[in-house]
Design an enzyme around this catalytic site. Structure first.
Site, short mmCIF file in Angstrom:
data_model
loop_
_atom_site.label_atom_id
_atom_site.label_comp_id
_atom_site.label_asym_id
_atom_site.label_seq_id
_atom_site.Cartn_x
_atom_site.Cartn_y
_atom_site.Cartn_z
N ASP A 133 -6.81 -22.50 -10.16
CA ASP A 133 -7.39 -21.16 -10.02
C ASP A 133 -8.37 -21.12 -8.85
O ASP A 133 -8.65 -22.14 -8.22
CB ASP A 133 -8.07 -20.80 -11.36
CG ASP A 133 -7.93 -19.32 -11.70
OD1 ASP A 133 -7.75 -18.50 -10.78
OD2 ASP A 133 -8.04 -18.99 -12.90
N GLU A 168 -4.53 -17.76 -6.72
CA GLU A 168 -5.64 -17.09 -6.01
C GLU A 168 -5.40 -15.58 -5.97
O GLU A 168 -6.04 -14.88 -5.23
CB GLU A 168 -5.91 -17.74 -4.65
CG GLU A 168 -4.78 -17.71 -3.66
CD GLU A 168 -4.53 -16.32 -3.10
OE1 GLU A 168 -3.55 -15.70 -3.57
OE2 GLU A 168 -5.30 -15.86 -2.23
N TRP A 169 -4.46 -15.11 -6.78
CA TRP A 169 -4.21 -13.70 -7.08
C TRP A 169 -3.66 -12.88 -5.92
O TRP A 169 -3.70 -11.65 -5.94
CB TRP A 169 -5.48 -13.01 -7.64
CG TRP A 169 -6.27 -13.91 -8.53
CD1 TRP A 169 -5.88 -14.38 -9.74
CD2 TRP A 169 -7.55 -14.49 -8.26
NE1 TRP A 169 -6.86 -15.22 -10.25
CE2 TRP A 169 -7.88 -15.29 -9.37
CE3 TRP A 169 -8.45 -14.38 -7.19
CZ2 TRP A 169 -9.09 -16.01 -9.43
CZ3 TRP A 169 -9.65 -15.10 -7.25
CH2 TRP A 169 -9.95 -15.89 -8.36
N GLY A 170 -3.15 -13.54 -4.89
CA GLY A 170 -2.45 -12.81 -3.84
C GLY A 170 -3.33 -12.32 -2.69
O GLY A 170 -2.82 -11.87 -1.66
N ASP A 191 -4.94 -10.36 -12.85
CA ASP A 191 -4.33 -10.58 -14.17
C ASP A 191 -3.58 -9.32 -14.65
O ASP A 191 -4.11 -8.21 -14.60
CB ASP A 191 -5.40 -10.95 -15.19
CG ASP A 191 -6.05 -12.29 -14.84
OD1 ASP A 191 -5.62 -12.91 -13.84
OD2 ASP A 191 -6.95 -12.70 -15.56
C1 GLA Z 1 -8.10 -16.09 -14.05
C2 GLA Z 1 -6.59 -16.27 -13.99
C3 GLA Z 1 -6.01 -16.12 -15.40
C4 GLA Z 1 -6.65 -17.16 -16.32
C5 GLA Z 1 -8.16 -17.01 -16.31
C6 GLA Z 1 -8.86 -18.13 -17.05
O1 GLA Z 1 -8.44 -14.79 -14.42
O2 GLA Z 1 -6.02 -15.30 -13.15
O3 GLA Z 1 -4.61 -16.28 -15.37
O4 GLA Z 1 -6.27 -18.45 -15.90
O5 GLA Z 1 -8.67 -17.01 -14.99
O6 GLA Z 1 -10.25 -18.00 -17.04
#
Ligand code: GLA
Length: 387
Positions: A133, A168-170, A191
């Protein structure tokens, strides 16, 4: 930097992840029982393979005197190695989670500066998969590339094969560099919550992404996914039904079916997020439809592309290894619509074709030029068209 292994993740990874349902409450019995349920329910036979321990598995107060991460003594009293042995004994693989900074998103110790030590520890436990993450890390792309590279090198040095999942969410375009840093999958968004539309999550002080919005992200990135490296649309919310850590309003069966359809068509990894120990027959039916899963796992590894939009309806097309074409007809609007599939939309000639409805498991029509299907609000009809 080495390219991601082709052998691992030749098709999109499949498994289960603890976060969506259990969040910071995850404990060893959940993991053991989930692994057992994956076998007993038939999920394993369908290809679900990785059991991933997400955030909060480690002792929150910090590392031990040797600098090692320590499994939370209350929730994981038997340790992670014992869990890994149990999961392996069932013929499954086990994944773990960390973060490319000093802390994880849930404020447990992160791996920055401890990459080699942590990778060695996970290898000694028999870990097969790392979700890495990016909370509490600098926002620029160069640092992200550097930190993911460092962990990739640490994993490789162990000599054990790890599937490397970048999270890293893009925001720093990981579809452009994920493979270069050894990534086999990279998250393309924040998320995804248990909701069709984006929702304001007051407790998180952020918007949760809804399934509907993920479709536009997937459409833009289709060309980047393929064998060895996949656009990760996030864990599945199928079957959560408004329960669990990730929360949300819950979705209708039709909406969960669209979610599953499009994650399959887009070649996203399929990481189940619900409690499979207690999943209902309608959830099992969505997660275990072999004809639908076969789209996701098709050897050609080509994510579906959006080929046509009219109003709130869309047609997506995905070429398959046997020469047929999968077509997804989606209605993102609030009223039922007749969706018109033209042979030319999906690159086929005006020759006789057989259309099979994959969710229904039925051949539904012979057509030459055009096929019309009634699609309910938020529904996706998945077709396989054989020339
Ligand atoms: C981020 C990630 C999630 C999860 C949480 C855990 O938000 O995007 O998928 O792993 O952390 O804290």
């Amino acid at each position: 930097m080495n390219p991601g292994s082709k052998k691992l993740a030749a098709t999109p990874p499949m498994g289960w992840n603890s976060w969506n349902m259990f969040g910071h409450t995850v404990h060893e019995a959940v993991i053991r029982e989930t692994a057992e349920a994956i076998v007993a329910s038939g999920l394993k036979d369908c290809g679900y393979e990785y059991v991933v321990l997400d955030d909060c598995w480690s002792q929150k107060s910090g590392r031990n005197s040797h600098g090692d991460l320590v499994p939370d003594p209350e929730r994981f009293p038997s340790g992670v190695k014992a869990l890994a042995d149990h999961v392996h004994g069932l013929g499954l693989k086990i994944g773990i989670y960390s973060d490319a900074a000093h802390q994880t998103c849930g404020y447990h110790p992160g791996s920055l500066g401890f990459e080699d030590q942590d990778a060695r520890l996970w290898a000694s436990w028999g870990i097969d998969f790392l979700k890495y993450d990016y909370c509490h890390a600098p926002t620029d792309q160069a640092t992200a590339i550097e930190r993911y590279t460092r962990m990739d090198e640490a994993l490789r040095k162990t000599g054990r094969e790890f599937l490397f999942s970048l999270c890293e969410w893009g925001g720093r375009s990981p579809h452009l560099w994920g493979r270069r840093v050894g990534g086999h999958m990279w998250r393309v968004s924040g998320d995804v919550f248990d909701s069709w539309v984006n929702i304001w999550m007051a407790a998180w002080n952020t918007y949760g992404i809804g399934v509907d919005v993920s479709l536009d992200i997937a459409a833009d990135l289709a060309e980047y996914g393929g064998p060895g490296g996949w656009n990760d649309l996030d864990m599945l919310v199928v079957g959560l039904k408004g329960k669990g850590q990730i929360t949300g309003t819950g979705m209708s069966q039709i909406e969960y079916q669209s979610h599953m359809s499009m994650w399959c068509a887009a070649c996203s990894p399929l990481m189940i997020g619900c409690d499979v120990r207690t999943m209902s027959p309608d959830t099992a039916a969505l997660l275990m439809n072999r004809e639908v899963l076969a789209l996701n796992q098709d050897a050609s590894g080509k994510p579906a592309r959006r080929v046509k939009r009219f109003g709130r309806c869309e047609v997506w097309a995905k070429p398959l290894a046997d020469g047929s074409i999968a077509a997804a007809l989606i209605n993102r609007g609030a009223e039922g619509e007749d969706v018109r599939l033209k042979a030319g939309d999906i690159g086929l000639l005006d020759e006789p074709k057989l259309a099979r409805n994959l969710w229904a498991g039925e051949d539904i029509a012979d057509f030459t030029q055009e096929l019309i299907q009634r699609v309910q609000p938020h529904e996706t009809i998945l077709l396989k068209i054989k020339g």
